[in-house]
Design an enzyme around this catalytic site. Sequence first.
Site, PDB file in Angstrom:
ATOM      1  N   THR A  22      24.625  36.469  34.615  1.00 39.21           N
ATOM      2  CA  THR A  22      24.590  38.111  34.323  1.00 39.21           C
ATOM      3  C   THR A  22      26.246  38.698  34.956  1.00 39.21           C
ATOM      4  O   THR A  22      26.263  39.009  34.831  1.00 39.21           O
ATOM      5  CB  THR A  22      23.121  39.053  35.928  1.00 39.21           C
ATOM      6  OG1 THR A  22      23.938  38.193  36.922  1.00 39.21           O
ATOM      7  CG2 THR A  22      22.158  38.184  35.272  1.00 39.21           C
ATOM      8  N   ASP A  61      21.384  35.099  37.942  1.00 37.32           N
ATOM      9  CA  ASP A  61      22.460  34.284  38.689  1.00 37.32           C
ATOM     10  C   ASP A  61      23.211  35.134  38.792  1.00 37.32           C
ATOM     11  O   ASP A  61      23.641  35.855  37.431  1.00 37.32           O
ATOM     12  CB  ASP A  61      23.195  33.133  38.258  1.00 37.32           C
ATOM     13  CG  ASP A  61      24.463  32.462  38.638  1.00 37.32           C
ATOM     14  OD1 ASP A  61      23.865  32.045  39.874  1.00 37.32           O
ATOM     15  OD2 ASP A  61      25.066  33.018  38.104  1.00 37.32           O
ATOM     16  N   TYR A  66      30.438  39.859  40.007  1.00 39.44           N
ATOM     17  CA  TYR A  66      30.658  40.183  38.961  1.00 39.44           C
ATOM     18  C   TYR A  66      30.132  41.702  38.240  1.00 39.44           C
ATOM     19  O   TYR A  66      29.009  42.694  37.947  1.00 39.44           O
ATOM     20  CB  TYR A  66      29.307  39.757  38.487  1.00 39.44           C
ATOM     21  CG  TYR A  66      28.866  37.392  38.759  1.00 39.44           C
ATOM     22  CD1 TYR A  66      30.471  37.503  38.686  1.00 39.44           C
ATOM     23  CD2 TYR A  66      27.618  37.362  38.278  1.00 39.44           C
ATOM     24  CE1 TYR A  66      30.447  35.935  38.480  1.00 39.44           C
ATOM     25  CE2 TYR A  66      27.951  35.385  38.107  1.00 39.44           C
ATOM     26  CZ  TYR A  66      29.293  35.621  38.208  1.00 39.44           C
ATOM     27  OH  TYR A  66      29.411  33.950  38.513  1.00 39.44           O
TER      28      TYR A  66
HETATM   29  N1  LIG Z   1      30.085  30.163  40.173  1.00 45.49           N
HETATM   30  C1  LIG Z   1      30.994  30.497  39.182  1.00 45.49           C
HETATM   31  O1  LIG Z   1      32.510  29.960  40.097  1.00 45.49           O
HETATM   32  C2  LIG Z   1      30.476  30.831  37.477  1.00 45.49           C
HETATM   33  C3  LIG Z   1      31.946  30.860  37.198  1.00 45.49           C
HETATM   34  C4  LIG Z   1      31.255  31.387  35.653  1.00 45.49           C
HETATM   35  C5  LIG Z   1      30.193  31.506  35.650  1.00 45.49           C
HETATM   36  N2  LIG Z   1      28.798  31.034  36.209  1.00 45.49           N
HETATM   37  C6  LIG Z   1      27.496  31.781  36.255  1.00 45.49           C
HETATM   38  O2  LIG Z   1      27.138  30.855  35.451  1.00 45.49           O
HETATM   39  C7  LIG Z   1      26.319  31.883  34.451  1.00 45.49           C
HETATM   40  C8  LIG Z   1      27.058  31.161  32.833  1.00 45.49           C
HETATM   41  O3  LIG Z   1      28.505  30.594  32.531  1.00 45.49           O
HETATM   42  P1  LIG Z   1      29.510  31.311  31.565  1.00 45.49           P
HETATM   43  O4  LIG Z   1      28.392  32.936  31.411  1.00 45.49           O
HETATM   44  O5  LIG Z   1      30.502  31.901  31.658  1.00 45.49           O
HETATM   45  O6  LIG Z   1      29.593  30.728  30.424  1.00 45.49           O
HETATM   46  P2  LIG Z   1      28.189  29.682  28.903  1.00 45.49           P
HETATM   47  O7  LIG Z   1      26.581  30.081  29.787  1.00 45.49           O
HETATM   48  O8  LIG Z   1      28.121  28.616  29.411  1.00 45.49           O
HETATM   49  O9  LIG Z   1      28.291  30.684  27.784  1.00 45.49           O
HETATM   50  C9  LIG Z   1      28.095  31.949  27.707  1.00 45.49           C
HETATM   51  C10 LIG Z   1      28.413  32.558  26.361  1.00 45.49           C
HETATM   52  O10 LIG Z   1      27.937  32.449  25.516  1.00 45.49           O
HETATM   53  C11 LIG Z   1      26.892  32.997  24.000  1.00 45.49           C
HETATM   54  N3  LIG Z   1      25.971  32.100  24.038  1.00 45.49           N
HETATM   55  C12 LIG Z   1      24.923  32.015  24.712  1.00 45.49           C
HETATM   56  N4  LIG Z   1      23.489  31.493  24.439  1.00 45.49           N
HETATM   57  C13 LIG Z   1      24.128  31.024  22.852  1.00 45.49           C
HETATM   58  C14 LIG Z   1      23.964  30.767  21.736  1.00 45.49           C
HETATM   59  N5  LIG Z   1      22.838  30.319  21.801  1.00 45.49           N
HETATM   60  N6  LIG Z   1      24.624  31.018  20.332  1.00 45.49           N
HETATM   61  C15 LIG Z   1      26.120  31.485  20.830  1.00 45.49           C
HETATM   62  N7  LIG Z   1      26.687  32.084  21.406  1.00 45.49           N
HETATM   63  C16 LIG Z   1      25.687  32.071  22.859  1.00 45.49           C
HETATM   64  C17 LIG Z   1      27.137  33.615  25.207  1.00 45.49           C
HETATM   65  O11 LIG Z   1      27.387  34.965  24.214  1.00 45.49           O
HETATM   66  P3  LIG Z   1      25.849  36.460  23.684  1.00 45.49           P
HETATM   67  O12 LIG Z   1      26.122  37.079  25.073  1.00 45.49           O
HETATM   68  O13 LIG Z   1      26.512  36.664  22.416  1.00 45.49           O
HETATM   69  O14 LIG Z   1      25.264  35.542  23.787  1.00 45.49           O
HETATM   70  C18 LIG Z   1      28.201  33.817  26.266  1.00 45.49           C
HETATM   71  O15 LIG Z   1      29.762  34.572  25.851  1.00 45.49           O
HETATM   72  C19 LIG Z   1      27.363  32.919  34.333  1.00 45.49           C
HETATM   73  O16 LIG Z   1      27.026  34.070  33.394  1.00 45.49           O
HETATM   74  C20 LIG Z   1      27.769  32.933  35.633  1.00 45.49           C
HETATM   75  O17 LIG Z   1      26.056  34.109  36.441  1.00 45.49           O
HETATM   76  C21 LIG Z   1      29.586  30.772  37.477  1.00 45.49           C
END
Ligand SMILES: NC(=O)c1ccc[n+]([C@@H]2O[C@H](COP(=O)([O-])OP(=O)(O)OC[C@H]3O[C@@H](n4cnc5c(N)ncnc54)[C@H](OP(=O)(O)O)[C@@H]3O)[C@@H](O)[C@H]2O)c1
Length: 263
Positions: A22, A61, A66
Amino acid sequence: MTLAKRALGGTGLLVSILGLGTVKLGRNLGVKYPSAFDIPSDKEARDLLAIASELGINLLDTAPAYGNSEQRLGELLQGQRERWLICTKVGEEFENGASRFDFSPGHTRASIERSLRRLRTDRLEIVLVHSDGNDLDIINRSGTLETLAELKEEGKILAFGMSTKTVEGGVLAARKSDCVMVTWNLEYDDDIPVIEFCREQGKGVLIKKALASGHAAKAGGQDPVGKSFSTIFSNPGVTSAVIGTINPAHLRDNVKIARNFTE
Ligand SMILES: NC(=O)c1ccc[n+]([C@@H]2O[C@H](COP(=O)([O-])OP(=O)(O)OC[C@H]3O[C@@H](n4cnc5c(N)ncnc54)[C@H](OP(=O)(O)O)[C@@H]3O)[C@@H](O)[C@H]2O)c1
Protein backbone atom coordinates in the site's frame (compact mmCIF):
# COMPACT_ATOMS: atom_id res chain seq x y z
CA MET A 1 -9.86 -21.93 -7.86
CA THR A 2 -9.18 -19.98 -4.69
CA LEU A 3 -6.02 -18.11 -3.89
CA ALA A 4 -3.77 -20.37 -1.81
CA LYS A 5 -2.72 -19.52 1.72
CA ARG A 6 0.54 -20.51 3.36
CA ALA A 7 1.60 -20.58 7.01
CA LEU A 8 3.83 -17.70 8.07
CA GLY A 9 6.48 -19.89 9.67
CA GLY A 10 5.40 -20.98 13.13
CA THR A 11 3.29 -17.91 13.92
CA GLY A 12 -0.10 -19.55 13.36
CA LEU A 13 -0.95 -16.86 10.79
CA LEU A 14 -2.28 -18.18 7.48
CA VAL A 15 -1.42 -15.71 4.73
CA SER A 16 -2.68 -15.51 1.15
CA ILE A 17 0.23 -16.06 -1.26
CA LEU A 18 -0.46 -12.61 -2.71
CA GLY A 19 -0.54 -9.63 -0.37
CA LEU A 20 -1.42 -6.05 -1.27
CA GLY A 21 1.33 -3.44 -0.86
CA THR A 22 0.00 0.00 0.00
CA VAL A 23 2.84 2.45 -0.68
CA LYS A 24 0.81 3.85 -3.58
CA LEU A 25 -2.22 4.47 -1.34
CA GLY A 26 -0.26 7.00 0.68
CA ARG A 27 2.82 8.30 -1.05
CA ASN A 28 3.84 9.38 -4.56
CA LEU A 29 6.95 11.40 -3.70
CA GLY A 30 10.46 9.95 -3.47
CA VAL A 31 9.36 6.59 -4.90
CA LYS A 32 11.07 4.59 -7.64
CA TYR A 33 8.15 3.45 -9.78
CA PRO A 34 8.56 3.69 -13.57
CA SER A 35 5.69 6.17 -13.99
CA ALA A 36 4.27 9.03 -11.94
CA PHE A 37 0.81 8.36 -10.49
CA ASP A 38 -1.99 10.03 -8.56
CA ILE A 39 -2.84 8.73 -5.12
CA PRO A 40 -6.22 6.94 -5.38
CA SER A 41 -9.34 8.61 -4.01
CA ASP A 42 -11.15 7.10 -1.03
CA LYS A 43 -13.65 5.47 -3.38
CA GLU A 44 -10.91 4.00 -5.57
CA ALA A 45 -9.01 2.74 -2.53
CA ARG A 46 -12.17 1.27 -1.00
CA ASP A 47 -13.02 -0.49 -4.27
CA LEU A 48 -9.46 -1.84 -4.56
CA LEU A 49 -9.61 -3.31 -1.05
CA ALA A 50 -13.03 -4.83 -1.78
CA ILE A 51 -11.69 -6.52 -4.92
CA ALA A 52 -8.61 -7.77 -3.09
CA SER A 53 -10.69 -9.26 -0.29
CA GLU A 54 -13.21 -10.80 -2.66
CA LEU A 55 -10.34 -12.45 -4.60
CA GLY A 56 -8.93 -14.02 -1.42
CA ILE A 57 -6.15 -11.61 -0.44
CA ASN A 58 -5.92 -11.27 3.35
CA LEU A 59 -2.57 -9.48 3.79
CA LEU A 60 -2.07 -5.71 3.67
CA ASP A 61 1.45 -4.32 3.87
CA THR A 62 1.90 -0.76 5.10
CA ALA A 63 4.43 1.36 7.01
CA PRO A 64 4.77 4.71 8.75
CA ALA A 65 7.09 5.65 5.88
CA TYR A 66 4.35 5.17 3.26
CA GLY A 67 2.91 8.68 3.58
CA ASN A 68 -0.61 8.49 5.06
CA SER A 69 -1.12 4.82 4.10
CA GLU A 70 -1.65 3.72 7.73
CA GLN A 71 -4.20 6.48 8.47
CA ARG A 72 -6.09 5.74 5.27
CA LEU A 73 -6.22 2.03 6.00
CA GLY A 74 -7.45 2.80 9.53
CA GLU A 75 -10.39 4.65 8.02
CA LEU A 76 -11.02 2.25 5.14
CA LEU A 77 -10.91 -0.92 7.24
CA GLN A 78 -13.63 0.22 9.64
CA GLY A 79 -16.13 -2.65 9.88
CA GLN A 80 -13.85 -5.12 8.07
CA ARG A 81 -10.79 -5.31 10.32
CA GLU A 82 -11.30 -9.04 11.02
CA ARG A 83 -10.86 -9.90 7.33
CA TRP A 84 -7.29 -8.66 7.23
CA LEU A 85 -3.81 -9.40 8.48
CA ILE A 86 -1.94 -6.11 8.74
CA CYS A 87 1.81 -5.91 8.34
CA THR A 88 3.39 -2.60 9.28
CA LYS A 89 6.93 -1.48 10.10
CA VAL A 90 9.11 0.45 12.52
CA GLY A 91 12.35 2.37 12.10
CA GLU A 92 11.79 4.52 9.00
CA GLU A 93 10.00 7.86 8.99
CA PHE A 94 9.32 9.84 5.82
CA GLU A 95 8.98 13.55 6.56
CA ASN A 96 9.21 16.62 4.32
CA GLY A 97 10.25 14.48 1.37
CA ALA A 98 13.09 12.65 3.13
CA SER A 99 13.59 9.44 5.10
CA ARG A 100 15.05 9.36 8.58
CA PHE A 101 15.66 6.29 10.69
CA ASP A 102 15.30 5.58 14.41
CA PHE A 103 15.62 2.00 15.62
CA SER A 104 15.80 2.78 19.35
CA PRO A 105 13.55 0.89 21.79
CA GLY A 106 11.79 4.13 22.76
CA HIS A 107 10.99 5.07 19.20
CA THR A 108 9.97 1.49 18.40
CA ARG A 109 7.40 1.48 21.23
CA ALA A 110 6.10 4.94 20.29
CA SER A 111 5.86 3.90 16.64
CA ILE A 112 3.81 0.81 17.49
CA GLU A 113 1.42 2.85 19.67
CA ARG A 114 1.05 5.35 16.82
CA SER A 115 0.41 2.55 14.26
CA LEU A 116 -2.27 1.07 16.54
CA ARG A 117 -3.95 4.50 16.73
CA ARG A 118 -3.63 5.25 13.02
CA LEU A 119 -4.85 1.81 12.02
CA ARG A 120 -7.64 2.01 14.64
CA THR A 121 -6.90 -1.43 16.01
CA ASP A 122 -5.79 -3.17 19.18
CA ARG A 123 -3.22 -5.48 17.60
CA LEU A 124 -0.89 -5.65 14.63
CA GLU A 125 -0.50 -9.08 13.09
CA ILE A 126 3.02 -8.52 11.71
CA VAL A 127 5.60 -5.81 12.41
CA LEU A 128 8.87 -5.59 10.50
CA VAL A 129 11.95 -3.50 11.12
CA HIS A 130 12.28 -1.21 8.09
CA SER A 131 16.02 -1.46 7.42
CA ASP A 132 18.12 1.44 6.17
CA GLY A 133 20.62 -1.08 4.74
CA ASN A 134 22.76 -1.52 7.86
CA ASP A 135 21.00 -4.75 8.80
CA LEU A 136 23.66 -6.24 11.07
CA ASP A 137 24.22 -3.01 12.94
CA ILE A 138 20.50 -2.59 13.56
CA ILE A 139 20.13 -6.19 14.73
CA ASN A 140 23.25 -6.26 16.91
CA ARG A 141 23.22 -2.76 18.40
CA SER A 142 19.80 -1.13 18.42
CA GLY A 143 17.61 -3.49 20.46
CA THR A 144 14.72 -3.15 17.97
CA LEU A 145 14.03 -6.87 17.60
CA GLU A 146 14.21 -7.32 21.39
CA THR A 147 11.65 -4.52 21.83
CA LEU A 148 9.38 -6.13 19.25
CA ALA A 149 9.72 -9.44 21.13
CA GLU A 150 8.50 -7.65 24.30
CA LEU A 151 5.58 -6.11 22.41
CA LYS A 152 4.67 -9.58 21.18
CA GLU A 153 4.72 -10.84 24.79
CA GLU A 154 2.39 -7.95 25.66
CA GLY A 155 -0.03 -9.03 22.90
CA LYS A 156 0.20 -5.81 20.90
CA ILE A 157 1.77 -7.58 17.95
CA LEU A 158 1.33 -11.20 16.90
CA ALA A 159 4.52 -11.72 14.88
CA PHE A 160 7.64 -9.71 14.08
CA GLY A 161 10.67 -9.74 11.86
CA MET A 162 12.69 -7.53 9.60
CA SER A 163 12.63 -6.24 6.04
CA THR A 164 16.30 -6.70 5.20
CA LYS A 165 18.71 -5.61 2.49
CA THR A 166 21.63 -8.03 2.97
CA VAL A 167 21.95 -11.83 3.06
CA GLU A 168 23.78 -11.77 6.41
CA GLY A 169 21.12 -9.49 7.85
CA GLY A 170 18.29 -11.65 6.51
CA VAL A 171 19.74 -14.81 8.03
CA LEU A 172 20.43 -13.18 11.42
CA ALA A 173 17.01 -11.53 11.50
CA ALA A 174 15.38 -14.90 10.74
CA ARG A 175 17.32 -16.50 13.61
CA LYS A 176 16.02 -13.87 16.04
CA SER A 177 12.42 -13.42 14.87
CA ASP A 178 9.39 -14.97 13.17
CA CYS A 179 9.85 -13.82 9.58
CA VAL A 180 11.72 -11.68 7.08
CA MET A 181 10.79 -9.59 4.07
CA VAL A 182 13.29 -9.84 1.21
CA THR A 183 13.53 -8.73 -2.39
CA TRP A 184 13.18 -11.32 -5.15
CA ASN A 185 12.45 -10.58 -8.80
CA LEU A 186 13.65 -11.47 -12.30
CA GLU A 187 16.53 -8.97 -11.96
CA TYR A 188 17.56 -9.66 -8.36
CA ASP A 189 17.91 -13.03 -6.62
CA ASP A 190 20.68 -12.38 -4.09
CA ASP A 191 18.40 -13.19 -1.14
CA ILE A 192 17.70 -16.81 -2.17
CA PRO A 193 20.05 -18.08 0.59
CA VAL A 194 17.90 -16.22 3.16
CA ILE A 195 14.76 -17.90 1.79
CA GLU A 196 16.49 -21.28 1.93
CA PHE A 197 17.56 -20.66 5.54
CA CYS A 198 14.00 -19.69 6.49
CA ARG A 199 12.63 -22.82 4.83
CA GLU A 200 15.02 -25.00 6.83
CA GLN A 201 14.25 -23.18 10.08
CA GLY A 202 10.47 -22.89 9.56
CA LYS A 203 10.45 -19.06 9.43
CA GLY A 204 8.08 -16.94 7.34
CA VAL A 205 9.20 -15.17 4.15
CA LEU A 206 7.43 -12.19 2.59
CA ILE A 207 8.68 -11.03 -0.81
CA LYS A 208 8.88 -7.32 -1.67
CA LYS A 209 9.42 -5.84 -5.16
CA ALA A 210 8.46 -9.13 -6.87
CA LEU A 211 7.80 -7.17 -10.08
CA ALA A 212 10.92 -5.02 -9.60
CA SER A 213 8.66 -2.14 -8.50
CA GLY A 214 6.92 -2.27 -11.89
CA HIS A 215 10.11 -2.24 -13.96
CA ALA A 216 9.68 -5.96 -14.75
CA ALA A 217 6.43 -5.31 -16.63
CA LYS A 218 7.75 -2.13 -18.26
CA ALA A 219 10.88 -3.93 -19.49
CA GLY A 220 8.69 -5.88 -21.92
CA GLY A 221 9.40 -9.50 -22.79
CA GLN A 222 7.02 -12.42 -22.68
CA ASP A 223 4.70 -12.63 -19.66
CA PRO A 224 6.86 -10.92 -17.00
CA VAL A 225 4.24 -11.31 -14.25
CA GLY A 226 3.75 -15.03 -14.99
CA LYS A 227 7.51 -15.63 -15.04
CA SER A 228 8.03 -13.68 -11.83
CA PHE A 229 5.26 -15.49 -9.95
CA SER A 230 6.23 -18.91 -11.24
CA THR A 231 9.80 -18.42 -9.99
CA ILE A 232 8.70 -17.10 -6.60
CA PHE A 233 5.73 -19.32 -5.76
CA SER A 234 7.46 -22.52 -6.89
CA ASN A 235 9.77 -22.00 -3.93
CA PRO A 236 8.15 -23.60 -0.84
CA GLY A 237 10.18 -21.27 1.39
CA VAL A 238 8.11 -18.28 0.25
CA THR A 239 5.00 -17.48 2.29
CA SER A 240 3.61 -14.56 0.28
CA ALA A 241 4.57 -11.91 -2.28
CA VAL A 242 3.36 -8.41 -1.45
CA ILE A 243 2.55 -6.69 -4.74
CA GLY A 244 1.94 -2.97 -4.82
CA THR A 245 -0.83 -2.10 -7.25
CA ILE A 246 -3.55 0.54 -7.41
CA ASN A 247 -4.88 -0.74 -10.73
CA PRO A 248 -7.89 -3.08 -10.33
CA ALA A 249 -7.17 -4.79 -13.66
CA HIS A 250 -3.59 -5.54 -12.58
CA LEU A 251 -4.86 -6.80 -9.24
CA ARG A 252 -7.27 -9.18 -10.95
CA ASP A 253 -4.58 -10.36 -13.41
CA ASN A 254 -2.13 -10.96 -10.59
CA VAL A 255 -4.60 -13.06 -8.61
CA LYS A 256 -5.55 -15.02 -11.73
CA ILE A 257 -1.90 -15.93 -12.28
CA ALA A 258 -1.23 -16.66 -8.60
CA ARG A 259 -4.20 -19.06 -8.53
CA ASN A 260 -2.12 -21.46 -10.62
CA PHE A 261 -0.18 -22.14 -7.43
CA THR A 262 -2.39 -24.27 -5.29
CA GLU A 263 -0.30 -24.61 -2.14
N1 LIG B 1 10.09 -3.07 3.48
C1 LIG B 1 10.63 -2.43 2.50
O1 LIG B 1 11.74 -1.94 2.63
C2 LIG B 1 9.85 -2.36 1.24
C3 LIG B 1 10.43 -1.76 0.14
C4 LIG B 1 9.70 -1.73 -1.00
C5 LIG B 1 8.45 -2.28 -1.01
N2 LIG B 1 7.90 -2.84 0.07
C6 LIG B 1 6.52 -3.43 0.08
O2 LIG B 1 6.40 -4.26 -1.04
C7 LIG B 1 5.33 -3.80 -1.85
C8 LIG B 1 5.66 -4.08 -3.28
O3 LIG B 1 6.83 -3.40 -3.69
P1 LIG B 1 6.78 -2.33 -4.82
O4 LIG B 1 5.45 -1.66 -4.81
O5 LIG B 1 8.00 -1.52 -4.74
O6 LIG B 1 6.98 -3.19 -6.12
P2 LIG B 1 6.23 -4.34 -6.97
O7 LIG B 1 5.12 -4.97 -6.23
O8 LIG B 1 7.32 -5.17 -7.52
O9 LIG B 1 5.66 -3.49 -8.19
C9 LIG B 1 4.62 -2.59 -8.07
C10 LIG B 1 4.47 -1.89 -9.40
O10 LIG B 1 4.14 -2.88 -10.39
C11 LIG B 1 2.99 -2.47 -11.10
N3 LIG B 1 2.18 -3.67 -11.35
C12 LIG B 1 1.57 -4.47 -10.45
N4 LIG B 1 0.92 -5.49 -11.06
C13 LIG B 1 1.13 -5.31 -12.39
C14 LIG B 1 0.68 -6.02 -13.54
N5 LIG B 1 -0.09 -7.11 -13.47
N6 LIG B 1 1.08 -5.55 -14.76
C15 LIG B 1 1.86 -4.43 -14.88
N7 LIG B 1 2.29 -3.72 -13.80
C16 LIG B 1 1.92 -4.15 -12.58
C17 LIG B 1 2.28 -1.48 -10.22
O11 LIG B 1 1.63 -0.50 -11.01
P3 LIG B 1 0.01 -0.35 -10.97
O12 LIG B 1 -0.30 0.35 -9.69
O13 LIG B 1 -0.25 0.45 -12.19
O14 LIG B 1 -0.54 -1.74 -11.03
C18 LIG B 1 3.39 -0.86 -9.40
O15 LIG B 1 3.87 0.32 -9.99
C19 LIG B 1 5.19 -2.31 -1.52
O16 LIG B 1 3.89 -1.82 -1.83
C20 LIG B 1 5.45 -2.36 -0.05
O17 LIG B 1 4.27 -2.76 0.62
C21 LIG B 1 8.60 -2.91 1.19
